[in-house]
Design a protein around this motif. Structure first.
Motif, PDB file in Angstrom:
ATOM      1  N   VAL A  32       0.785  -1.161   0.085  1.00 26.26           N
ATOM      2  CA  VAL A  32       0.081   0.004   0.076  1.00 26.26           C
ATOM      3  C   VAL A  32       0.829   1.270   0.370  1.00 26.26           C
ATOM      4  O   VAL A  32       1.693   1.387   0.905  1.00 26.26           O
ATOM      5  CB  VAL A  32      -1.083  -0.033   1.143  1.00 26.26           C
ATOM      6  N   PHE A  33       0.609   2.151  -1.063  1.00 24.09           N
ATOM      7  CA  PHE A  33       1.271   3.372  -0.944  1.00 24.09           C
ATOM      8  C   PHE A  33       0.506   4.288  -0.622  1.00 24.09           C
ATOM      9  O   PHE A  33      -0.682   4.457  -1.106  1.00 24.09           O
ATOM     10  CB  PHE A  33       1.674   3.825  -2.704  1.00 24.09           C
ATOM     11  N   SER A  34       0.987   5.151   0.356  1.00 25.12           N
ATOM     12  CA  SER A  34      -0.114   6.148   1.151  1.00 25.12           C
ATOM     13  C   SER A  34       0.349   7.638   0.312  1.00 25.12           C
ATOM     14  O   SER A  34      -0.573   8.589   0.531  1.00 25.12           O
ATOM     15  CB  SER A  34       0.118   6.304   2.462  1.00 25.12           C
ATOM     16  N   SER A  35       1.290   7.594  -0.451  1.00 26.95           N
ATOM     17  CA  SER A  35       1.690   8.998  -1.049  1.00 26.95           C
ATOM     18  C   SER A  35       2.480   8.877  -2.251  1.00 26.95           C
ATOM     19  O   SER A  35       2.977   7.836  -2.656  1.00 26.95           O
ATOM     20  CB  SER A  35       2.292   9.898  -0.116  1.00 26.95           C
ATOM     21  N   TYR A  36       2.763  10.022  -2.849  1.00 28.13           N
ATOM     22  CA  TYR A  36       3.613   9.723  -4.228  1.00 28.13           C
ATOM     23  C   TYR A  36       4.860  10.008  -3.686  1.00 28.13           C
ATOM     24  O   TYR A  36       5.196  11.396  -3.313  1.00 28.13           O
ATOM     25  CB  TYR A  36       3.098  10.746  -5.165  1.00 28.13           C
ATOM     26  N   ASP A  37       5.595   8.873  -3.081  1.00 17.30           N
ATOM     27  CA  ASP A  37       6.868   9.125  -2.737  1.00 17.30           C
ATOM     28  C   ASP A  37       7.941   8.228  -3.516  1.00 17.30           C
ATOM     29  O   ASP A  37       7.529   7.922  -4.605  1.00 17.30           O
ATOM     30  CB  ASP A  37       6.852   8.331  -1.295  1.00 17.30           C
ATOM     31  N   ALA A  38       9.140   8.241  -2.999  1.00 15.12           N
ATOM     32  CA  ALA A  38      10.223   7.574  -3.665  1.00 15.12           C
ATOM     33  C   ALA A  38       9.769   6.021  -4.005  1.00 15.12           C
ATOM     34  O   ALA A  38      10.113   5.748  -5.173  1.00 15.12           O
ATOM     35  CB  ALA A  38      11.744   7.762  -3.057  1.00 15.12           C
ATOM     36  N   ASP A  39       9.369   5.251  -3.104  1.00 15.08           N
ATOM     37  CA  ASP A  39       8.926   3.996  -3.239  1.00 15.08           C
ATOM     38  C   ASP A  39       8.001   3.837  -4.398  1.00 15.08           C
ATOM     39  O   ASP A  39       7.971   2.932  -5.198  1.00 15.08           O
ATOM     40  CB  ASP A  39       8.647   3.454  -2.037  1.00 15.08           C
ATOM     41  N   TRP A  40       6.994   4.865  -4.289  1.00 12.38           N
ATOM     42  CA  TRP A  40       5.944   4.668  -5.343  1.00 12.38           C
ATOM     43  C   TRP A  40       6.486   4.903  -6.608  1.00 12.38           C
ATOM     44  O   TRP A  40       6.279   4.301  -7.692  1.00 12.38           O
ATOM     45  CB  TRP A  40       4.858   5.681  -4.921  1.00 12.38           C
ATOM     46  N   LEU A  41       7.020   6.006  -6.681  1.00 10.49           N
ATOM     47  CA  LEU A  41       7.723   6.413  -8.119  1.00 10.49           C
ATOM     48  C   LEU A  41       8.568   5.157  -8.682  1.00 10.49           C
ATOM     49  O   LEU A  41       8.538   4.998  -9.837  1.00 10.49           O
ATOM     50  CB  LEU A  41       8.559   7.725  -8.004  1.00 10.49           C
ATOM     51  N   GLU A  42       9.438   4.645  -7.880  1.00  4.69           N
ATOM     52  CA  GLU A  42      10.343   3.489  -8.514  1.00  4.69           C
ATOM     53  C   GLU A  42       9.549   2.354  -8.964  1.00  4.69           C
ATOM     54  O   GLU A  42       9.674   1.743  -9.794  1.00  4.69           O
ATOM     55  CB  GLU A  42      11.316   3.165  -7.347  1.00  4.69           C
ATOM     56  N   PHE A  43       8.493   2.055  -8.208  1.00  4.05           N
ATOM     57  CA  PHE A  43       7.599   0.993  -8.320  1.00  4.05           C
ATOM     58  C   PHE A  43       6.737   1.124  -9.598  1.00  4.05           C
ATOM     59  O   PHE A  43       6.830   0.232 -10.513  1.00  4.05           O
ATOM     60  CB  PHE A  43       6.649   0.755  -7.207  1.00  4.05           C
TER      61      PHE A  43
END
Length: 161
Positions: free
Chosen positions: A74-85
């Motif tokens: 679960v991504f709670s925001s547009y963060d580095a983890d979300w971007l790379e994924f």
């Protein structure tokens, strides 16, 4: 229990997780949202491309049980983890295959330009994340496990728009 929607051009009473396109934000799966207006936009966009009528499919998702039984991200925001994924999946690396359930923001029209600039190497991660910080993510859920989807997603009907 969560009411969720899938925008389409047909009634989908029995979703198939392996039917979707590859190289999407969260991989190949069945995409739903808890935001009805978002599903309506998806349905209308698809209907325009297919010259057909938009349909909203409505379901009840037992989110807690699905997440308890499955491998979830679960991504709670547009963060580095979300971007790379997102970038990895769009490149075909299929990080989504490690999960049964993925939830988070959409790389939609509002943010895709920033994501594409990052993919092309025209901005670095920090700059992309600074730009993405201005946007509140719309929510999407990708169901990737057919047996869990059959067990925890109940079809409630459809509406023509």
């Amino acid at each position: 229990m969560l009411t969720v929607y899938h925008g389409a051009t047909e009634v989908i009473s029995s979703p198939i997780c392996a039917f979707g396109r590859q190289r999407l934000d969260f991989g190949q799966g069945f995409y739903i949202t808890d935001i009805k207006e978002q599903a309506i936009r998806w349905a209308k966009a698809m209907a325009g491309k297919r010259n057909s009528l938009p349909v909203i499919n409505i379901y009840t998702l037992d989110r807690e049980k699905y997440m308890l039984d499955g491998r979830c991200k679960v991504f709670s925001s547009y963060d580095a983890d979300w971007l790379e994924f997102i970038v990895a999946n769009r490149r075909g690396e299929n990080l989504a295959s490690e999960f049964d359930y993925i939830e988070g923001g959409i790389a939609n029209d509002r943010v895709i330009d920033t994501v594409n600039l990052y993919i092309q190497g025209l901005v670095d991660s920090a700059t992309a994340l600074q730009q993405l910080a201005f946007y509140k993510p719309n929510n999407q859920i990708c169901l990737l496990n057919q047996s869990l989807t059959d067990k925890y997603l109940q079809y409630n009907g459809s509406e023509r728009i």
